[in-house]
Write an enzyme that holds these catalytic residues in place. Structure first.
Site, PDB file in Angstrom:
ATOM      1  N   HIS A  37       0.745  -1.213  -0.008  1.00  0.00           N
ATOM      2  CA  HIS A  37      -0.156   0.090   0.169  1.00  0.00           C
ATOM      3  C   HIS A  37       0.856   1.094  -0.072  1.00  0.00           C
ATOM      4  CE1 HIS A  37      -2.869  -2.889   2.486  1.00  0.00           C
ATOM      5  NE2 HIS A  37      -3.475  -2.547   1.314  1.00  0.00           N
ATOM      6  N   GLN A 153      -8.601  -6.651 -10.852  1.00  0.00           N
ATOM      7  CA  GLN A 153      -9.158  -5.420 -10.581  1.00  0.00           C
ATOM      8  C   GLN A 153      -8.854  -4.103 -11.132  1.00  0.00           C
ATOM      9  OE1 GLN A 153      -9.586  -4.443  -6.175  1.00  0.00           O
ATOM     10  NE2 GLN A 153      -7.880  -3.273  -6.582  1.00  0.00           N
TER      11      GLN A 153
HETATM   12  P1  AMP Z   1      -6.495  -3.846  -0.531  1.00  0.00           P
HETATM   13  O1  AMP Z   1      -6.174  -3.112   0.744  1.00  0.00           O
HETATM   14  O2  AMP Z   1      -6.057  -4.983  -0.372  1.00  0.00           O
HETATM   15  O3  AMP Z   1      -7.789  -3.598  -1.035  1.00  0.00           O
HETATM   16  O4  AMP Z   1      -5.395  -3.194  -1.511  1.00  0.00           O
HETATM   17  C1  AMP Z   1      -5.571  -1.727  -1.801  1.00  0.00           C
HETATM   18  C2  AMP Z   1      -4.649  -1.484  -3.033  1.00  0.00           C
HETATM   19  O5  AMP Z   1      -3.048  -1.863  -2.479  1.00  0.00           O
HETATM   20  C3  AMP Z   1      -4.947  -2.291  -4.130  1.00  0.00           C
HETATM   21  O6  AMP Z   1      -4.926  -1.498  -5.223  1.00  0.00           O
HETATM   22  C4  AMP Z   1      -3.822  -3.378  -4.264  1.00  0.00           C
HETATM   23  O7  AMP Z   1      -3.915  -3.883  -5.649  1.00  0.00           O
HETATM   24  C5  AMP Z   1      -2.601  -2.840  -3.719  1.00  0.00           C
HETATM   25  N1  AMP Z   1      -1.924  -3.711  -3.294  1.00  0.00           N
HETATM   26  C6  AMP Z   1      -2.050  -4.560  -2.216  1.00  0.00           C
HETATM   27  N2  AMP Z   1      -1.051  -5.476  -1.993  1.00  0.00           N
HETATM   28  C7  AMP Z   1       0.041  -4.798  -2.923  1.00  0.00           C
HETATM   29  C8  AMP Z   1       1.504  -5.382  -3.120  1.00  0.00           C
HETATM   30  N3  AMP Z   1       1.872  -6.382  -2.444  1.00  0.00           N
HETATM   31  N4  AMP Z   1       2.051  -4.876  -4.177  1.00  0.00           N
HETATM   32  C9  AMP Z   1       1.493  -3.650  -4.818  1.00  0.00           C
HETATM   33  N5  AMP Z   1       0.348  -3.168  -4.412  1.00  0.00           N
HETATM   34  C10 AMP Z   1      -0.513  -3.842  -3.556  1.00  0.00           C
END
Ligand code: AMP
Length: 283
Positions: A37, A153
């Site tokens: 994030h 997504q």
């Molecule tokens: P989430 O809180 O899981 O909904 O994720 C929020 C954002 O963070 C989304 O755009 C995810 O794709 C991104 N995200 C989650 N994990 C990672 C990661 N390991 N590397 C890059 N972006 C991430």
């Protein structure tokens, strides 16, 4: 850093910025922030002088029997992490703020939402697109950053923005991984040390696919077969799919002729994990 809990205040602060001619960068999250994030927040900071991060565990994107109730939440810790980054405002609305009494509208990007993860998570992507569109309408960002880790997504959001003529630039950010290759995820904390070790086979399988591609393999079924050997070697890993698809339409590819998305989803010790790599001829 300011923390805002209601829609009206968020809207007012964002329009104030717009009146001053300041571009707004936006990163939607469900909190429980980690390095993945934070990399998105940093990227947003290079694209806009004012960065908003939303923290909202969106109930409509969780199916029955999924982990909505137990999804980790720690707003204080999230705000501390964001304070240290280029984040100007954390928007953490309550559920009644986002879904007012009688809420009925849902946005669906059609069949893209039914492929890959959509097969085992019906309704999930409609929940995502609905909440993201609501957040875009409240904040009206100039640029929004999403992780490539959630490749489907990102494809669906880009499609929605194009289809609905939304005035926001969508930027994809590379997947952040732990040193053993496992993609960082809020759900990794649910893995036992043993399950965590098994989970690294997802990335090892993707790397194998990438190696084969670099060695000239273009047949999807042969790549999938080799990758499956790696994940199927771990009985604790229950594979949902290993797919080679077109990175825009998400249609299965027989032969890779240009670009491909190699995506994998599996349950490891009860935790559902996803990962992917992009392949491109000519790179
Ligand atoms: P989430 O809180 O899981 O909904 O994720 C929020 C954002 O963070 C989304 O755009 C995810 O794709 C991104 N995200 C989650 N994990 C990672 C990661 N390991 N590397 C890059 N972006 C991430």
């Amino acid at each position: 850093m300011r923390v805002v809990r209601n829609v009206a205040e968020m809207r007012a602060l964002a329009s104030e910025r717009r009146r001053r001619g300041q571009a707004i960068g936006f990163v939607p999250t469900m909190g429980c922030l980690h390095e993945g994030h934070l990399s998105l927040v940093r990227l947003a900071g290079t694209r806009a002088p004012w960065v908003v991060v939303s923290i909202f565990v969106n109930p409509t994107q969780f199916g029955l029997g999924e982990d909505f109730e137990i999804y980790p939440r720690d707003l204080d810790r999230d705000c501390q992490l964001l304070e240290a980054e280029e984040c100007d405002l954390a928007f953490a609305p309550t559920i009644p703020e986002m879904y007012t009494e009688g809420h009925r509208t849902s946005v669906s990007v059609g069949e893209l939402s039914e492929k890959l993860c959509g097969r085992s998570r019906p309704g999930h992507f409609d929940g995502v697109t609905t909440v993201v569109l609501k957040l875009f309408n409240i904040i009206q960002p100039d640029v929004a950053v999403f992780g490539e880790k959630d490749a489907q997504q990102l494809v669906i959001i880009r499609r929605m923005v194009e289809d609905l003529n939304l005035a926001v630039e969508i930027v994809g950010a590379p997947t952040v991984r732990d040193p053993d290759g496992l993609a960082v995820s809020s759900r990794n904390r649910d893995l036992s040390p043993e399950a965590r070790e098994h989970a690294t086979c997802l990335f090892r399988a993707l790397r194998r696919g990438e190696e084969l591609f670099k060695a000239g393999e273009r047949q999807a079924d042969r790549m999938i077969g080799e990758m499956r050997l790696i994940v199927d070697a771990k009985p604790a890993v229950e594979t949902d799919y290993v797919s080679v698809v077109d990175p825009v339409t998400l249609e299965d590819l027989d032969t890779i002729r240009g670009e491909a998305l190699v995506a994998i989803a599996a349950r490891v010790g009860g935790t559902r994990l996803i990962d992917n790599v992009r392949l491109s001829i000519g790179e």
